[in-house]
Design a protein around this motif. Structure first.
Motif, PDB file in Angstrom:
ATOM      1  N   LEU A  34       4.789 -13.524 -50.404  1.00  0.00           N
ATOM      2  CA  LEU A  34       5.750 -12.853 -49.495  1.00  0.00           C
ATOM      3  C   LEU A  34       5.357 -12.690 -48.184  1.00  0.00           C
ATOM      4  O   LEU A  34       4.009 -12.573 -48.331  1.00  0.00           O
ATOM      5  CB  LEU A  34       5.861 -11.717 -49.394  1.00  0.00           C
ATOM      6  N   PHE A  45      10.881  -7.793 -44.123  1.00  0.00           N
ATOM      7  CA  PHE A  45      10.742  -9.382 -44.915  1.00  0.00           C
ATOM      8  C   PHE A  45      10.678 -10.169 -44.363  1.00  0.00           C
ATOM      9  O   PHE A  45      12.143  -9.855 -43.342  1.00  0.00           O
ATOM     10  CB  PHE A  45      11.348  -8.062 -46.142  1.00  0.00           C
ATOM     11  N   MET A  48      10.432 -14.391 -49.132  1.00  0.00           N
ATOM     12  CA  MET A  48       9.481 -14.687 -50.568  1.00  0.00           C
ATOM     13  C   MET A  48       9.599 -16.472 -51.281  1.00  0.00           C
ATOM     14  O   MET A  48      11.013 -16.835 -51.177  1.00  0.00           O
ATOM     15  CB  MET A  48      10.193 -14.182 -51.681  1.00  0.00           C
ATOM     16  N   LYS A  56      11.254 -22.601 -46.635  1.00  0.00           N
ATOM     17  CA  LYS A  56      12.508 -21.069 -46.598  1.00  0.00           C
ATOM     18  C   LYS A  56      12.668 -21.650 -44.899  1.00  0.00           C
ATOM     19  O   LYS A  56      11.783 -21.531 -44.469  1.00  0.00           O
ATOM     20  CB  LYS A  56      12.089 -19.886 -47.565  1.00  0.00           C
TER      21      LYS A  56
ATOM     22  N   GLN B 101      11.970  -9.869 -58.279  1.00  0.00           N
ATOM     23  CA  GLN B 101      10.233  -9.762 -58.132  1.00  0.00           C
ATOM     24  C   GLN B 101      10.079  -9.982 -56.436  1.00  0.00           C
ATOM     25  O   GLN B 101      10.804 -10.799 -55.915  1.00  0.00           O
ATOM     26  CB  GLN B 101       9.440  -9.852 -58.807  1.00  0.00           C
ATOM     27  N   TYR B 103      12.078  -8.862 -53.385  1.00  0.00           N
ATOM     28  CA  TYR B 103      13.386  -8.455 -52.739  1.00  0.00           C
ATOM     29  C   TYR B 103      13.321  -7.194 -53.679  1.00  0.00           C
ATOM     30  O   TYR B 103      13.213  -6.333 -54.055  1.00  0.00           O
ATOM     31  CB  TYR B 103      14.642  -8.837 -53.063  1.00  0.00           C
ATOM     32  N   TYR B 105      12.207  -4.422 -51.332  1.00  0.00           N
ATOM     33  CA  TYR B 105      11.576  -4.076 -51.663  1.00  0.00           C
ATOM     34  C   TYR B 105      11.652  -3.318 -50.007  1.00  0.00           C
ATOM     35  O   TYR B 105      11.406  -4.208 -48.943  1.00  0.00           O
ATOM     36  CB  TYR B 105       9.809  -4.905 -52.200  1.00  0.00           C
TER      37      TYR B 105
END
Lengths: 112, 116
Positions: A34, A45, A48, A56, B101, B103, B105
């Motif tokens: 991540l 964020f 991922m 991505k 897993q 996301y 978070y």
């Protein structure tokens, strides 16, 4: 021992430049990688990545994972002063837990 | 929807004094984490809760640190007595078991502790 290593530790660029941030990892039972952006205190964020070779993208940011060579890169094109932040990468394991193992981060400074 | 809420934002204490940090996770998030981030370093996990149960506290210095998560919602992290080396940002995060897993978070804004 699990470890996540980022490079460079810091980087200063001019607006409009393109930057590449690196993250290598040695994590048992690796599941995902991540990327987070940390401007003040709360990491936010970005991406991922779980599969090798699949890029991505989100606007000017993109990232890719290489599970054979155990690294990921984060690219930022046409950098802006608002991109100045610490960029953290973190690995997760497949053992069910959602714990994040962070690298030390790369401090990016974009000057006008 | 409110994010993860932490308080206080800043705390300055003298060494050997006690200190406590509070975290309110996102509603419905069953997993709660406390991370510590030293200057120039990435965050390191201190403790993870699944509902009210501490399921991973292997990195928590148990001689001076304690944590609780009553009723599986809010959590408190305490240090007693504080040492100079405890100066850091303490981040709380929460996630949902139903999210893939990684996301879902979400981190709080953290508490910056300075021990003098």
């Amino acid at each position: 021992e699990d470890k996540v290593v980022q490079s460079p530790l810091s980087l200063v660029v001019h607006e409009g430049d393109t930057v590449t941030l690196n993250c290598s990892y040695e994590v048992t039972n690796f599941r995902s990688l991540l990327w987070y952006k940390q401007e003040k205190k709360a990491p936010t964020f970005l991406f991922m990545l779980t599969s090798s070779g699949i890029e991505k993208k989100s606007g000017r940011l993109s990232s890719i994972l290489d599970k054979k060579e155990l690294f990921s890169i984060l690219n930022i094109t046409a950098t802006q002063t608002g991109d100045s932040a610490i960029y953290l990468c973190a690995a997760t394991k497949s053992a069910g837990a959602n714990n994040l193992f962070f690298g030390t981060g790369t401090r990016l400074t974009v000057i006008p | 929807e409110a994010g993860v809420v932490q308080s206080p934002r800043y705390k300055i204490i003298e060494k050997k004094q006690p200190v406590a940090f509070w975290c309110n996770p996102i509603s419905g998030h069953n997993t709660l984490y406390w991370y510590r981030q030293n200057l120039g370093q990435g965050p390191e996990l201190l403790i993870r809760y699944e509902n009210e149960e501490a399921v991973d506290d292997s990195q928590l210095p148990k001689d001076r640190f304690s944590a609780e998560r009553l009723k599986g919602v809010d959590s408190t992290l305490k240090i007693q007595p504080a040492e100079l080396g405890d100066s850091a940002v303490y981040l709380c995060a929460s996630s949902s078991r139903d999210s893939p897993q990684g996301y879902g978070y979400t981190f709080g804004s953290g508490t910056r502790l300075t021990v003098v």
